[in-house]
Scaffold this active site. Structure first.
Site, PDB file in Angstrom:
ATOM      1  CB  CYS A 116      -0.951  -0.001   1.182  1.00 58.12           C
ATOM      2  SG  CYS A 116      -2.207  -1.289   1.035  1.00 58.12           S
ATOM      3  CG  HIS A 256      -3.053   3.605   2.022  1.00 57.54           C
ATOM      4  ND1 HIS A 256      -3.561   3.236   0.806  1.00 57.54           N
ATOM      5  CD2 HIS A 256      -3.083   2.488   2.817  1.00 57.54           C
ATOM      6  CE1 HIS A 256      -3.882   1.952   0.853  1.00 57.54           C
ATOM      7  NE2 HIS A 256      -3.606   1.479   2.056  1.00 57.54           N
ATOM      8  CG  ASN A 286      -6.645  -0.623   0.994  1.00 54.63           C
ATOM      9  OD1 ASN A 286      -6.028  -0.101   0.058  1.00 54.63           O
ATOM     10  ND2 ASN A 286      -6.046  -1.156   2.038  1.00 54.63           N
TER      11      ASN A 286
END
Ligand code: UT7
Length: 332
Positions: A116, A256, A286
């Site tokens: 990520c 994020h 996500n």
């Protein structure tokens, strides 16, 4: 001569049409909308449907949006770096495939794998090629078809992830705009908490690995959550301190999008009001490497030349970091 900084001069994005809602997930597994929204902030996510489509297809669409908006010939692009945890295949690089699909025939390219934090690491890497004068037009793409590695029988991970791609163009700037500072960190001892068990050189694909569902995401949510909250907030506070930035100086935090509670904790640590924190996890979940550029893409009309922006990410590996940049243009 003024120092050259790498400035973001355009953004592009792509999200697939299919919307996977919490209500649909309720029909697939033992979960409920209330739990998902309270624990993660997610209402829905996008899924790339269609035989033979992968991360490169979404990445190529995002790049086309960017190039069309700036009226740039694909042949002008010199370097393409694609951050992805779900490459089309282990090799060749998804960046190369995107170059082919878009006609960026003069570019070279490669992928970056940092879960990520990949987009943040790719942006940091790409900025070096601008700062040292080697290239004038570099594309950084975050593209992930997370649905290709999600086990839709595992309620702890299936509710989180979605598919998307987004990208930014980096060009040289000598007026003080662009990427001004970066913090990048890794801690490989965290790899046990979030990874894909099989399909690599340690455990190549076999009938057994498939039967054991080892090609899906494995995550121990709670320890990852704890590390994410601490480290994302720490690096965001650190980059503010070492650049003498107060919360009043910062126009936007671009975090994020892993969990709304992690985002909120980071914003609070930076003492930022909620309206300065970009959040679209409710719509997309996500999307791993796409979250940060997708936020920039969605917010672009509200960004102004000179805005101080902090990007922050935490991901599997563990990997984490933050970037401080001065936005380089007004969208007209
Ligand atoms: O982006 C890369 C980095 N990744 C992250 O940052 C993710 C970090 N972790 C998280 O965001 C959270 O840990 C999750 C969203 C993954 C899970 O939330 P949590 O608050 O940590 O839940 P939990 O795993 O502690 O589970 C709490 C309870 C458990 O039930 P019991 O044992 O208390 O009876 C789970 O079985 O919630 C249960 N549960 C669910 N219930 C309904 C777990 N998943 C679900 C679900 N629906 N989907």
């Amino acid at each position: 001569m003024q120092k050259i900084h790498a400035a973001i001069t355009a953004v592009g994005g792509y999200t697939p049409d299919y919307i996977l809602t919490n209500a649909e997930l309720e029909t697939m597994m033992d979960t409920n909308d209330e739990w998902i929204q309270t624990r993660t902030g997610i209402k829905e996510r996008r899924i790339l449907k269609g035989e033979g489509l992968g991360s490169s297809d979404m990445g190529a669409e995002a790049v086309k949006v960017l190039l069309a908006k700036k009226n740039i010939d694909p042949k002008e692009i010199e370097l393409v770096i694609c951050a992805t945890a779900t490459p089309d295949m282990l090799f060749p690089a998804t960046a190369n495939i995107i170059c082919d699909k878009v006609g960026m025939t003069n570019a070279w390219g490669y992928d970056i794998s940092a879960a990520c934090s990949g987009f943040l690491f790719a942006l940091t890497t790409a900025s070096q090629f601008i700062e040292n004068g080697r290239h004038k037009k570099v594309l950084v793409i975050g593209a992930d078809k997370m649905s290709s590695i999600v086990n839709y029988e595992d309620r702890a991970t299936a509710i989180i992830f979605g598919d998307a791609a987004a990208c930014v163009l980096l060009e040289p700037d000598t007026d003080g705009y662009g990427i001004l500072d970066t913090i990048t960190r890794t801690d490989g001892s965290g790899r046990t908490y979030l990874h894909q068990k099989a399909g690599g050189s340690v455990k190549p694909a076999s009938l057994e690995t498939v039967m054991n569902k080892e090609h899906y995401i494995y995550q121990e949510g709670q320890p990852v959550f704890k590390f994410a909250v601490k480290n994302m907030a720490d690096v965001s506070a650190e980059i503010m301190e070492r650049n003498n930035l107060t919360s009043d100086d910062i126009a936007w935090l671009v975090p994020h999008q892993a969990n709304k509670r992690i985002i909120t904790a980071t914003g609070e640590r930076m003492n930022l009001p909620a309206e300065k924190v970009m959040i679209n996890i409710d719509k997309y979940g996500n999307t791993t490497n796409a979250t940060i550029p997708l936020c920039l893409f969605e917010w672009q009309e509200r960004l102004h030349k000179g805005d101080n922006i902090v990007l922050a990410a935490f991901g599997g590996g563990f990997t984490w970091g933050s970037i401080y940049l001065k936005w380089a243009y007004d969208t007209v």
